[in-house]
Design a protein around this motif. Structure first.
Motif, PDB file in Angstrom:
ATOM      1  N   ILE A  20     -80.493  72.326   7.357  1.00 39.71           N
ATOM      2  CA  ILE A  20     -81.237  72.598   8.586  1.00 39.71           C
ATOM      3  C   ILE A  20     -80.300  73.154   9.645  1.00 39.71           C
ATOM      4  CG2 ILE A  20     -82.465  71.517  10.503  1.00 39.71           C
ATOM      5  CD1 ILE A  20     -83.724  69.623   8.447  1.00 39.71           C
ATOM      6  N   LEU A  21     -79.141  72.532   9.791  1.00 42.79           N
ATOM      7  CA  LEU A  21     -78.169  73.029  10.768  1.00 42.79           C
ATOM      8  C   LEU A  21     -77.644  74.403  10.370  1.00 42.79           C
ATOM      9  CD1 LEU A  21     -76.215  69.748  11.527  1.00 42.79           C
ATOM     10  CD2 LEU A  21     -77.940  70.887  12.940  1.00 42.79           C
ATOM     11  N   GLY A  22     -77.432  74.614   9.077  1.00 40.86           N
ATOM     12  CA  GLY A  22     -76.995  75.933   8.609  1.00 40.86           C
ATOM     13  C   GLY A  22     -78.027  77.010   8.881  1.00 40.86           C
ATOM     14  N   ASN A  23     -79.288  76.688   8.635  1.00 49.82           N
ATOM     15  CA  ASN A  23     -80.356  77.653   8.907  1.00 49.82           C
ATOM     16  C   ASN A  23     -80.480  77.934  10.395  1.00 49.82           C
ATOM     17  OD1 ASN A  23     -81.112  78.010   6.261  1.00 49.82           O
ATOM     18  ND2 ASN A  23     -82.605  76.364   6.301  1.00 49.82           N
ATOM     19  N   PHE A  24     -80.326  76.906  11.212  1.00 49.21           N
ATOM     20  CA  PHE A  24     -80.383  77.094  12.663  1.00 49.21           C
ATOM     21  C   PHE A  24     -79.260  78.022  13.116  1.00 49.21           C
ATOM     22  CE2 PHE A  24     -79.226  75.749  16.981  1.00 49.21           C
ATOM     23  CZ  PHE A  24     -80.414  76.071  17.623  1.00 49.21           C
ATOM     24  N   LEU A  25     -78.056  77.791  12.595  1.00 49.72           N
ATOM     25  CA  LEU A  25     -76.935  78.656  12.926  1.00 49.72           C
ATOM     26  C   LEU A  25     -77.190  80.082  12.449  1.00 49.72           C
ATOM     27  CD1 LEU A  25     -74.081  78.823  14.114  1.00 49.72           C
ATOM     28  CD2 LEU A  25     -73.220  78.263  11.844  1.00 49.72           C
ATOM     29  N   HIS A  26     -77.777  80.218  11.265  1.00 48.73           N
ATOM     30  CA  HIS A  26     -78.098  81.546  10.732  1.00 48.73           C
ATOM     31  C   HIS A  26     -79.091  82.278  11.638  1.00 48.73           C
ATOM     32  CE1 HIS A  26     -78.726  84.716   7.866  1.00 48.73           C
ATOM     33  NE2 HIS A  26     -80.021  84.477   7.859  1.00 48.73           N
ATOM     34  N   ILE A  27     -80.100  81.594  12.110  1.00 45.21           N
ATOM     35  CA  ILE A  27     -81.088  82.203  12.997  1.00 45.21           C
ATOM     36  C   ILE A  27     -80.431  82.652  14.298  1.00 45.21           C
ATOM     37  CG2 ILE A  27     -83.154  81.737  14.383  1.00 45.21           C
ATOM     38  CD1 ILE A  27     -84.052  79.906  12.016  1.00 45.21           C
ATOM     39  N   ILE A  28     -79.547  81.826  14.847  1.00 48.05           N
ATOM     40  CA  ILE A  28     -78.855  82.186  16.086  1.00 48.05           C
ATOM     41  C   ILE A  28     -77.987  83.429  15.871  1.00 48.05           C
ATOM     42  CG2 ILE A  28     -77.100  81.408  17.740  1.00 48.05           C
ATOM     43  CD1 ILE A  28     -79.851  80.115  18.085  1.00 48.05           C
ATOM     44  N   VAL A  29     -77.253  83.483  14.750  1.00 45.96           N
ATOM     45  CA  VAL A  29     -76.389  84.630  14.477  1.00 45.96           C
ATOM     46  C   VAL A  29     -77.219  85.894  14.243  1.00 45.96           C
ATOM     47  CG1 VAL A  29     -74.714  85.588  12.840  1.00 45.96           C
ATOM     48  CG2 VAL A  29     -74.464  83.253  13.647  1.00 45.96           C
ATOM     49  N   VAL A  30     -78.376  85.775  13.605  1.00 50.11           N
ATOM     50  CA  VAL A  30     -79.251  86.939  13.414  1.00 50.11           C
ATOM     51  C   VAL A  30     -79.730  87.459  14.764  1.00 50.11           C
ATOM     52  CG1 VAL A  30     -81.521  87.668  12.553  1.00 50.11           C
ATOM     53  CG2 VAL A  30     -79.976  86.393  11.078  1.00 50.11           C
ATOM     54  N   ILE A  31     -80.091  86.572  15.660  1.00 51.54           N
ATOM     55  CA  ILE A  31     -80.526  86.992  16.998  1.00 51.54           C
ATOM     56  C   ILE A  31     -79.381  87.683  17.726  1.00 51.54           C
ATOM     57  CG2 ILE A  31     -81.241  86.135  19.258  1.00 51.54           C
ATOM     58  CD1 ILE A  31     -82.891  84.002  17.715  1.00 51.54           C
ATOM     59  N   LEU A  32     -78.168  87.110  17.649  1.00 49.49           N
ATOM     60  CA  LEU A  32     -77.017  87.751  18.278  1.00 49.49           C
ATOM     61  C   LEU A  32     -76.721  89.107  17.638  1.00 49.49           C
ATOM     62  CD1 LEU A  32     -74.531  84.812  18.865  1.00 49.49           C
ATOM     63  CD2 LEU A  32     -75.808  86.105  20.566  1.00 49.49           C
ATOM     64  N   GLY A  33     -76.884  89.217  16.323  1.00 49.02           N
ATOM     65  CA  GLY A  33     -76.674  90.492  15.641  1.00 49.02           C
ATOM     66  C   GLY A  33     -77.668  91.547  16.090  1.00 49.02           C
ATOM     67  N   LEU A  34     -78.922  91.146  16.231  1.00 44.71           N
ATOM     68  CA  LEU A  34     -79.928  92.091  16.718  1.00 44.71           C
ATOM     69  C   LEU A  34     -79.636  92.503  18.154  1.00 44.71           C
ATOM     70  CD1 LEU A  34     -83.164  90.493  15.232  1.00 44.71           C
ATOM     71  CD2 LEU A  34     -82.028  92.586  14.494  1.00 44.71           C
ATOM     72  N   PHE A  35     -79.240  91.544  18.982  1.00 48.02           N
ATOM     73  CA  PHE A  35     -78.889  91.831  20.369  1.00 48.02           C
ATOM     74  C   PHE A  35     -77.694  92.780  20.425  1.00 48.02           C
ATOM     75  CE2 PHE A  35     -76.338  90.713  24.131  1.00 48.02           C
ATOM     76  CZ  PHE A  35     -77.249  91.066  25.114  1.00 48.02           C
ATOM     77  N   GLY A  36     -76.695  92.537  19.577  1.00 47.41           N
ATOM     78  CA  GLY A  36     -75.521  93.395  19.540  1.00 47.41           C
ATOM     79  C   GLY A  36     -75.837  94.791  19.067  1.00 47.41           C
ATOM     80  N   THR A  37     -76.777  94.916  18.143  1.00 48.12           N
ATOM     81  CA  THR A  37     -77.164  96.234  17.642  1.00 48.12           C
ATOM     82  C   THR A  37     -77.922  97.018  18.705  1.00 48.12           C
ATOM     83  OG1 THR A  37     -77.289  95.365  15.401  1.00 48.12           O
ATOM     84  CG2 THR A  37     -78.420  97.429  15.823  1.00 48.12           C
ATOM     85  N   ILE A  38     -78.825  96.339  19.385  1.00 50.54           N
ATOM     86  CA  ILE A  38     -79.624  97.018  20.408  1.00 50.54           C
ATOM     87  C   ILE A  38     -78.744  97.474  21.569  1.00 50.54           C
ATOM     88  CG2 ILE A  38     -81.430  96.664  22.144  1.00 50.54           C
ATOM     89  CD1 ILE A  38     -82.819  94.846  20.075  1.00 50.54           C
TER      90      ILE A  38
END
Length: 74
Positions: A20-38
């Motif tokens: 659960i904690l790993g998935n939460f971290l993964h979701i946060i990193v995906v959001i940061l990746g999308l933010f960084g791409t935009i």
């Protein structure tokens, strides 16, 4: 991201708190990746790239472990 959210829901049904904690971290990193791409933030894109490589490697290992590929059960 959809598969991570789906996995998060199923992990909440059991007592698997590390995933659960790993998935939460993964979701946060995906959001940061999308933010960084935009906004073209190279540091966010690099963190996302490294995290994705680690995440895929870990998932391949888990799949091979459950399928007992190459003597991983020993």
């Amino acid at each position: 991201m959809l598969s991570a959210l789906e996995r998060q829901i199923f992990d909440f049904l059991g007592f698997q708190w590390a995933p659960i904690l790993g998935n939460f971290l993964h979701i946060i990193v995906v959001i940061l990746g999308l933010f960084g791409t935009i906004q073209y933030r190279p540091r966010y894109i690099m963190v996302y790239t490294v995290w994705t490589a680690l995440w895929v490697t870990w998932n391949v290992f888990i799949i091979c472990f459950y399928l007992e590929v190459g003597g991983l059960s020993k």
